[in-house]
Design a protein around this motif. Structure first.
Motif, PDB file in Angstrom:
ATOM      1  N   VAL A 387       2.967  43.116  21.288  1.00  0.00           N
ATOM      2  CA  VAL A 387       2.090  42.193  22.013  1.00  0.00           C
ATOM      3  C   VAL A 387       0.768  42.903  22.273  1.00  0.00           C
ATOM      4  CG1 VAL A 387       1.765  40.827  24.106  1.00  0.00           C
ATOM      5  CG2 VAL A 387       4.049  41.046  23.105  1.00  0.00           C
ATOM      6  N   GLY A 388      -0.341  42.254  21.930  1.00  0.00           N
ATOM      7  CA  GLY A 388      -1.643  42.845  22.188  1.00  0.00           C
ATOM      8  C   GLY A 388      -2.751  42.101  21.458  1.00  0.00           C
ATOM      9  N   ARG A 389      -3.939  42.669  21.516  1.00  0.00           N
ATOM     10  CA  ARG A 389      -5.107  42.077  20.852  1.00  0.00           C
ATOM     11  C   ARG A 389      -5.053  42.389  19.360  1.00  0.00           C
ATOM     12  NH1 ARG A 389      -9.963  40.905  23.438  1.00  0.00           N
ATOM     13  NH2 ARG A 389     -11.120  42.057  21.856  1.00  0.00           N
ATOM     14  N   VAL A 390      -5.425  41.406  18.556  1.00  0.00           N
ATOM     15  CA  VAL A 390      -5.294  41.525  17.119  1.00  0.00           C
ATOM     16  C   VAL A 390      -6.666  41.721  16.481  1.00  0.00           C
ATOM     17  CG1 VAL A 390      -5.472  39.042  16.691  1.00  0.00           C
ATOM     18  CG2 VAL A 390      -4.237  40.478  15.069  1.00  0.00           C
ATOM     19  N   ALA A 391      -6.706  42.522  15.428  1.00  0.00           N
ATOM     20  CA  ALA A 391      -7.883  42.678  14.574  1.00  0.00           C
ATOM     21  C   ALA A 391      -7.511  42.127  13.204  1.00  0.00           C
ATOM     22  CB  ALA A 391      -8.307  44.143  14.481  1.00  0.00           C
ATOM     23  N   THR A 392      -8.197  41.094  12.776  1.00  0.00           N
ATOM     24  CA  THR A 392      -7.797  40.362  11.575  1.00  0.00           C
ATOM     25  C   THR A 392      -8.463  40.901  10.323  1.00  0.00           C
ATOM     26  OG1 THR A 392      -9.572  38.740  11.866  1.00  0.00           O
ATOM     27  CG2 THR A 392      -7.469  38.283  12.953  1.00  0.00           C
ATOM     28  N   ARG A 393      -7.834  40.623   9.184  1.00  0.00           N
ATOM     29  CA  ARG A 393      -8.396  40.916   7.865  1.00  0.00           C
ATOM     30  C   ARG A 393      -8.183  39.685   6.983  1.00  0.00           C
ATOM     31  NH1 ARG A 393      -5.237  45.762   8.164  1.00  0.00           N
ATOM     32  NH2 ARG A 393      -6.452  47.607   8.724  1.00  0.00           N
ATOM     33  N   ALA A 394      -9.026  39.575   5.964  1.00  0.00           N
ATOM     34  CA  ALA A 394      -8.884  38.454   5.039  1.00  0.00           C
ATOM     35  C   ALA A 394      -7.580  38.525   4.255  1.00  0.00           C
ATOM     36  CB  ALA A 394     -10.079  38.417   4.074  1.00  0.00           C
ATOM     37  N   THR A 395      -7.012  39.720   4.113  1.00  0.00           N
ATOM     38  CA  THR A 395      -5.762  39.870   3.361  1.00  0.00           C
ATOM     39  C   THR A 395      -4.550  39.346   4.123  1.00  0.00           C
ATOM     40  OG1 THR A 395      -5.455  42.107   4.251  1.00  0.00           O
ATOM     41  CG2 THR A 395      -6.672  41.894   2.174  1.00  0.00           C
ATOM     42  N   GLY A 396      -4.714  39.115   5.442  1.00  0.00           N
ATOM     43  CA  GLY A 396      -3.582  38.671   6.252  1.00  0.00           C
ATOM     44  C   GLY A 396      -2.787  39.808   6.843  1.00  0.00           C
ATOM     45  N   SER A 397      -3.204  41.059   6.607  1.00  0.00           N
ATOM     46  CA  SER A 397      -2.556  42.230   7.198  1.00  0.00           C
ATOM     47  C   SER A 397      -3.365  42.641   8.423  1.00  0.00           C
ATOM     48  CB  SER A 397      -2.491  43.381   6.189  1.00  0.00           C
ATOM     49  OG  SER A 397      -1.902  44.523   6.759  1.00  0.00           O
ATOM     50  N   PHE A 398      -2.798  42.463   9.614  1.00  0.00           N
ATOM     51  CA  PHE A 398      -3.535  42.637  10.858  1.00  0.00           C
ATOM     52  C   PHE A 398      -3.161  43.950  11.553  1.00  0.00           C
ATOM     53  CE2 PHE A 398      -3.510  37.712  11.391  1.00  0.00           C
ATOM     54  CZ  PHE A 398      -4.403  37.616  10.337  1.00  0.00           C
ATOM     55  N   ASN A 399      -4.050  44.373  12.453  1.00  0.00           N
ATOM     56  CA  ASN A 399      -3.781  45.480  13.371  1.00  0.00           C
ATOM     57  C   ASN A 399      -3.654  44.920  14.781  1.00  0.00           C
ATOM     58  OD1 ASN A 399      -4.058  47.173  11.205  1.00  0.00           O
ATOM     59  ND2 ASN A 399      -6.108  47.891  11.753  1.00  0.00           N
ATOM     60  N   ILE A 400      -2.694  45.441  15.552  1.00  0.00           N
ATOM     61  CA  ILE A 400      -2.462  44.964  16.911  1.00  0.00           C
ATOM     62  C   ILE A 400      -2.579  46.140  17.860  1.00  0.00           C
ATOM     63  CG2 ILE A 400      -0.833  43.834  18.475  1.00  0.00           C
ATOM     64  CD1 ILE A 400       0.390  42.429  16.106  1.00  0.00           C
ATOM     65  N   SER A 401      -3.446  45.994  18.869  1.00  0.00           N
ATOM     66  CA  SER A 401      -3.624  47.030  19.890  1.00  0.00           C
ATOM     67  C   SER A 401      -2.678  46.726  21.042  1.00  0.00           C
ATOM     68  CB  SER A 401      -5.075  47.065  20.375  1.00  0.00           C
ATOM     69  OG  SER A 401      -5.953  47.386  19.319  1.00  0.00           O
ATOM     70  N   THR A 402      -1.609  47.476  21.149  1.00  0.00           N
ATOM     71  CA  THR A 402      -0.634  47.299  22.215  1.00  0.00           C
ATOM     72  C   THR A 402      -0.860  48.344  23.297  1.00  0.00           C
ATOM     73  OG1 THR A 402       1.038  48.769  21.262  1.00  0.00           O
ATOM     74  CG2 THR A 402       0.988  46.503  20.461  1.00  0.00           C
ATOM     75  N   LYS A 403      -0.108  48.242  24.382  1.00  0.00           N
ATOM     76  CA  LYS A 403      -0.244  49.214  25.464  1.00  0.00           C
ATOM     77  C   LYS A 403       0.253  50.601  25.051  1.00  0.00           C
ATOM     78  CE  LYS A 403       4.210  48.068  27.565  1.00  0.00           C
ATOM     79  NZ  LYS A 403       4.896  47.625  28.812  1.00  0.00           N
ATOM     80  N   ASP A 404       1.052  50.652  23.978  1.00  0.00           N
ATOM     81  CA  ASP A 404       1.572  51.933  23.490  1.00  0.00           C
ATOM     82  C   ASP A 404       0.747  52.513  22.349  1.00  0.00           C
ATOM     83  OD1 ASP A 404       3.728  51.822  25.287  1.00  0.00           O
ATOM     84  OD2 ASP A 404       4.867  50.548  23.916  1.00  0.00           O
ATOM     85  N   GLY A 405      -0.304  51.800  21.928  1.00  0.00           N
ATOM     86  CA  GLY A 405      -1.134  52.306  20.850  1.00  0.00           C
ATOM     87  C   GLY A 405      -1.385  51.249  19.784  1.00  0.00           C
ATOM     88  N   LEU A 406      -2.052  51.662  18.728  1.00  0.00           N
ATOM     89  CA  LEU A 406      -2.417  50.754  17.638  1.00  0.00           C
ATOM     90  C   LEU A 406      -1.289  50.678  16.608  1.00  0.00           C
ATOM     91  CD1 LEU A 406      -4.661  49.014  16.287  1.00  0.00           C
ATOM     92  CD2 LEU A 406      -5.406  51.101  15.125  1.00  0.00           C
ATOM     93  N   VAL A 407      -0.934  49.443  16.251  1.00  0.00           N
ATOM     94  CA  VAL A 407       0.066  49.196  15.210  1.00  0.00           C
ATOM     95  C   VAL A 407      -0.655  48.533  14.035  1.00  0.00           C
ATOM     96  CG1 VAL A 407       2.250  48.089  14.629  1.00  0.00           C
ATOM     97  CG2 VAL A 407       1.854  48.917  16.953  1.00  0.00           C
ATOM     98  N   GLN A 408      -0.594  49.148  12.861  1.00  0.00           N
ATOM     99  CA  GLN A 408      -1.345  48.672  11.709  1.00  0.00           C
ATOM    100  C   GLN A 408      -0.423  47.995  10.701  1.00  0.00           C
ATOM    101  OE1 GLN A 408      -3.501  52.004  10.088  1.00  0.00           O
ATOM    102  NE2 GLN A 408      -4.779  52.247  11.890  1.00  0.00           N
ATOM    103  N   GLY A 409      -1.050  47.096   9.923  1.00  0.00           N
ATOM    104  CA  GLY A 409      -0.350  46.491   8.798  1.00  0.00           C
ATOM    105  C   GLY A 409       0.725  45.489   9.181  1.00  0.00           C
TER     106      GLY A 409
END
Length: 428
Positions: A387-409
């Motif tokens: 759960v967190g703020r998302v950073a989008t890409r045109a490829t549909g592979s997103f990064n999510i900034s959670t309270k525990d850190g950044l989760v990529q892909g």
């Protein structure tokens, strides 16, 4: 936890309710979730002639973090509290970087640029973007809270710092008399500057004394850059020694203390520059605005036994503070201003030359950068819930900034909206 906001079927605010009552309304199907942050319900049935209890919004403005509180003046109940983190210094650094890049490009021998005639004028009450963002953040949340509950009054801590008195406590003159920080508020500033800890040993929750870094017996002054806080044992141990002799075997600590003592008064200047602008903007809401001093805020908070936090400071702002504040179970909502992205058409290297193109498409796969999402990954190497703020890409592979850190892909197929982007992030 804090109470839950409730709207009727016409989106008119009702009295905030206890979380247990909110869970019951949701389980019985009488209400639906209208907004996640702050948590708000909307009723499915009409309420006839509701009895609305008025609330007061209280504001403790700061340079980096401001406190917000909703208080019932009649009962003394603290309904909702929050800490609002500003991004003014980030905006300042971004504008400085852009200005430096543009200046360096204009001074290169690449092409001649005809100078422009600088005939721009600034409107009355103009503030730099880094300062205006602080005022805009507070006004945004005052208007947002006004749409979620019945607010009838505003209390603001009208902070005033005398930077001349802070730099030189012995300043005098016919046109200048005494600064407001000579005494009680000077000590309050030192407590904030040194984080209420001993500068030498880091002790907290103990008696602290004012300590001259360069002793008065050896020519030290009363300037704030020569004053620190020390616990009683450290202060007695140092005595009249020079700090370089006292910390001879601790060069890192010596460097940190000297650097902290000479730290620029950027926070103070930001609060000074925005306090009246915020007050005038709050008056334009049409609600009565009460102002209070920092000394009054600390007095109200201390005699009611509240901890030193931004949101409890907000609850104690002004003379209207009830004799007893009911704070049982109240938990703050942590709000951080993130902005709405950038208008840059390309990214630049350290010399200011473009290195890659920025997509002008805001939405990808139904999401945009800044949305708060919940991703439940059921397969692959990243199985779990994020759960967190998302950073989008045109490829549909997103990064999510959670309270525990950044989760990529994380694939967009696993993502579900919790809150559409509104320029803020939230936490508890």
């Amino acid at each position: 936890m804090s109470k839950v906001f409730v709207l009727d079927t016409n989106k008119q605010p009702l009295n905030p309710i206890h979380p247990g009552r909110a869970r019951m309304l949701l389980s019985q199907g009488k209400a639906a979730v209208f907004r996640r942050y702050p948590f708000t319900l909307i009723l499915k049935e009409e309420v006839l002639n509701p009895e609305i209890r008025p609330l007061r919004v209280k504001i403790d403005p700061g340079a980096k973090t401001s406190g917000l509180a909703l208080v019932n003046d009649n009962t003394g109940e603290v309904v909702w509290v929050a800490e609002l983190q500003h991004r003014g210094f980030q905006i300042r650094d971004t504008l400085t970087s852009r200005r430096q890049l543009r200046r360096s490009r204009r001074h290169r021998k690449t092409r001649y640029r005809q100078p422009r005639f600088l005939n721009r004028t600034r409107s009355k009450g103009w503030l730099p973007p880094s300062l205006n963002s602080r005022v805009a953040n507070i006004l945004t949340w005052v208007k947002r809270l006004s749409s979620l509950c019945q607010i009838t009054a505003i209390s603001q801590e009208l902070v005033r710092f005398d930077t001349q008195q802070m730099q030189d406590a012995e300043i005098s003159g016919v046109g200048y008399q005494q600064g407001t920080l000579a005494g009680y508020e000077m000590r309050e500033f030192l407590l904030e500057l040194w984080d209420r800890t001993c500068a030498y040993c880091g002790a907290k929750d103990t008696k602290l004394e004012i300590e001259h870094i360069n002793p008065r017996s050896k020519g030290g002054s009363n300037r704030v850059s020569n004053i620190s806080l020390a616990c009683v044992p450290c202060n007695q141990k140092k005595g009249s020694q020079d700090i370089k002799d006292f910390l001879k075997g601790k060069p890192d600590l010596l460097k940190r203390i000297l650097g902290q003592a000479k730290k620029p008064l950027a926070d103070t200047a930001a609060v000074n520059a925005t306090r009246w602008n915020l007050y005038e903007n709050l008056k334009q809401t049409g609600l009565p605005v009460e102002v209070g001093t920092g000394g009054r805020t600390k007095y109200n908070r201390t005699i009611r036994g509240l901890d030193k936090t931004h949101y409890w400071d907000a609850a104690g702002v002004g003379a209207s503070t009830p004799e007893q504040l009911i704070t049982t179970g109240v938990k703050p909502l942590l709000i951080a201003a993130k902005g709405h992205g950038t208008r840059q058409q390309c990214r630049t290297d350290k010399w200011g030359f473009p290195v890659r193109y920025c997509s002008r498409t805001k939405f990808h796969k139904g999401f945009q950068t800044g949305d708060i999402v919940k991703a439940t990954v059921t397969s692959g190497k990243k199985i779990g819930t994020y759960v967190g703020r998302v950073a989008t890409r045109a490829t549909g592979s997103f990064n999510i900034s959670t309270k525990d850190g950044l989760v990529q892909g994380i694939s967009h197929k696993y993502c579900k909206h919790i809150l559409k982007k509104d320029g803020y992030s939230y936490g508890q």
